[in-house]
Scaffold this active site. Structure first.
Site, PDB file in Angstrom:
ATOM      1  N   CYS A 158       0.863  -1.187   0.000  1.00  0.00           N
ATOM      2  CA  CYS A 158       0.000   0.000   0.000  1.00  0.00           C
ATOM      3  C   CYS A 158       0.895   1.231   0.000  1.00  0.00           C
ATOM      4  O   CYS A 158       2.117   1.127   0.043  1.00  0.00           O
ATOM      5  CB  CYS A 158      -0.952  -0.015   1.191  1.00  0.00           C
ATOM      6  SG  CYS A 158      -0.173   0.203   2.793  1.00  0.00           S
ATOM      7  N   SER A 159       0.303   2.374  -0.017  1.00  0.00           N
ATOM      8  CA  SER A 159       1.070   3.613  -0.179  1.00  0.00           C
ATOM      9  C   SER A 159       2.136   3.812   0.891  1.00  0.00           C
ATOM     10  O   SER A 159       3.226   4.278   0.601  1.00  0.00           O
ATOM     11  CB  SER A 159       0.126   4.812  -0.222  1.00  0.00           C
ATOM     12  OG  SER A 159      -0.626   4.862   0.975  1.00  0.00           O
ATOM     13  N   GLY A 219       2.805   1.228   3.300  1.00  0.00           N
ATOM     14  CA  GLY A 219       3.323  -0.075   3.682  1.00  0.00           C
ATOM     15  C   GLY A 219       2.943  -0.544   5.074  1.00  0.00           C
ATOM     16  O   GLY A 219       3.348  -1.614   5.504  1.00  0.00           O
ATOM     17  N   TRP A 220       2.132   0.243   5.802  1.00  0.00           N
ATOM     18  CA  TRP A 220       1.827  -0.114   7.177  1.00  0.00           C
ATOM     19  C   TRP A 220       0.500  -0.842   7.333  1.00  0.00           C
ATOM     20  O   TRP A 220       0.380  -1.728   8.163  1.00  0.00           O
ATOM     21  CB  TRP A 220       1.745   1.143   8.038  1.00  0.00           C
ATOM     22  CG  TRP A 220       3.041   1.830   8.228  1.00  0.00           C
ATOM     23  CD1 TRP A 220       3.466   2.947   7.569  1.00  0.00           C
ATOM     24  CD2 TRP A 220       4.098   1.468   9.101  1.00  0.00           C
ATOM     25  NE1 TRP A 220       4.717   3.298   7.983  1.00  0.00           N
ATOM     26  CE2 TRP A 220       5.130   2.400   8.946  1.00  0.00           C
ATOM     27  CE3 TRP A 220       4.268   0.442  10.016  1.00  0.00           C
ATOM     28  CZ2 TRP A 220       6.308   2.338   9.660  1.00  0.00           C
ATOM     29  CZ3 TRP A 220       5.443   0.390  10.731  1.00  0.00           C
ATOM     30  CH2 TRP A 220       6.438   1.321  10.547  1.00  0.00           C
ATOM     31  N   ASP A 221      -0.479  -0.459   6.599  1.00  0.00           N
ATOM     32  CA  ASP A 221      -1.835  -0.886   6.921  1.00  0.00           C
ATOM     33  C   ASP A 221      -2.383  -1.973   6.006  1.00  0.00           C
ATOM     34  O   ASP A 221      -2.489  -3.127   6.401  1.00  0.00           O
ATOM     35  CB  ASP A 221      -2.771   0.322   6.915  1.00  0.00           C
ATOM     36  CG  ASP A 221      -2.405   1.338   7.986  1.00  0.00           C
ATOM     37  OD1 ASP A 221      -1.881   0.935   9.036  1.00  0.00           O
ATOM     38  OD2 ASP A 221      -2.654   2.531   7.775  1.00  0.00           O
ATOM     39  N   LYS A 252       1.624   0.358  13.581  1.00  0.00           N
ATOM     40  CA  LYS A 252       1.539   1.492  14.506  1.00  0.00           C
ATOM     41  C   LYS A 252       0.243   1.415  15.319  1.00  0.00           C
ATOM     42  O   LYS A 252      -0.678   2.205  15.139  1.00  0.00           O
ATOM     43  CB  LYS A 252       1.637   2.796  13.717  1.00  0.00           C
ATOM     44  CG  LYS A 252       2.906   2.896  12.914  1.00  0.00           C
ATOM     45  CD  LYS A 252       3.149   4.239  12.260  1.00  0.00           C
ATOM     46  CE  LYS A 252       2.058   4.720  11.374  1.00  0.00           C
ATOM     47  NZ  LYS A 252       2.359   5.981  10.698  1.00  0.00           N
ATOM     48  N   ARG A 284      -2.780   4.131  15.372  1.00  0.00           N
ATOM     49  CA  ARG A 284      -4.013   3.726  14.701  1.00  0.00           C
ATOM     50  C   ARG A 284      -5.182   3.593  15.659  1.00  0.00           C
ATOM     51  O   ARG A 284      -6.293   3.986  15.346  1.00  0.00           O
ATOM     52  CB  ARG A 284      -3.804   2.404  13.947  1.00  0.00           C
ATOM     53  CG  ARG A 284      -2.826   2.498  12.799  1.00  0.00           C
ATOM     54  CD  ARG A 284      -3.324   3.515  11.776  1.00  0.00           C
ATOM     55  NE  ARG A 284      -2.457   3.537  10.618  1.00  0.00           N
ATOM     56  CZ  ARG A 284      -1.682   4.543  10.287  1.00  0.00           C
ATOM     57  NH1 ARG A 284      -1.651   5.630  11.026  1.00  0.00           N
ATOM     58  NH2 ARG A 284      -0.938   4.495   9.214  1.00  0.00           N
TER      59      ARG A 284
END
Length: 128
Positions: A38-39, A41-43, A80, A84
């Site tokens: 994803c944009s 890379g976290w979610d 995170k 979040r």
């Protein structure tokens, strides 16, 4: 309350996540390479990869495997949680708050409901 829930488009997001995870699974089963990113890379990356792993590998549908999956894809990857979830006042930025892990758990819940015999645990375990 119901109107707030429906306006959040929760079911839309859960449906999209499950659909995308199936695309990843189908590609892997067809022996095609898959890149999930994803944009930031976290979610979405973590959601999709961990859902695909759960669908592909029965080990992750055991008590031990499920814990390993969360540790590997969520904790070690550096999700995170504080930002979040917004539970620990880690960020003042309300735009950082997003129920990414809860969405993933809801997806797991939906899969368990449909394929309960494939799991060593049930939905009560997710709640606990």
């Amino acid at each position: 309350m119901h109107s707030s829930f429906y306006s959040s488009r929760w079911y839309h997001y859960i449906s999209d996540l499950l659909r995308c995870a199936v695309v990843v699974v189908d590609a892997i089963k067809a022996k095609r390479s898959v890149l999930v990113h994803c944009s930031d890379g976290w979610d979405r990356t973590t959601q999709l990869v961990s859902l695909a792993e759960l669908m592909l590998d029965p080990y992750y549908r055991t008590f031990e495997g499920f814990q390993v999956l969360i540790e590997k894809e969520w904790l070690e990857f550096g999700h995170k949680f504080a930002d979040r979830c917004g539970n620990w006042d880690a960020t003042e930025d309300l735009y950082e708050r997003c129920p990414i892990f809860l969405q993933w758990l809801d997806c797991v819940h939906q899969i368990i409901i449909q394929y309960e015999d494939y799991f060593e645990f049930n939905v009560k375990y997710l709640v606990m």
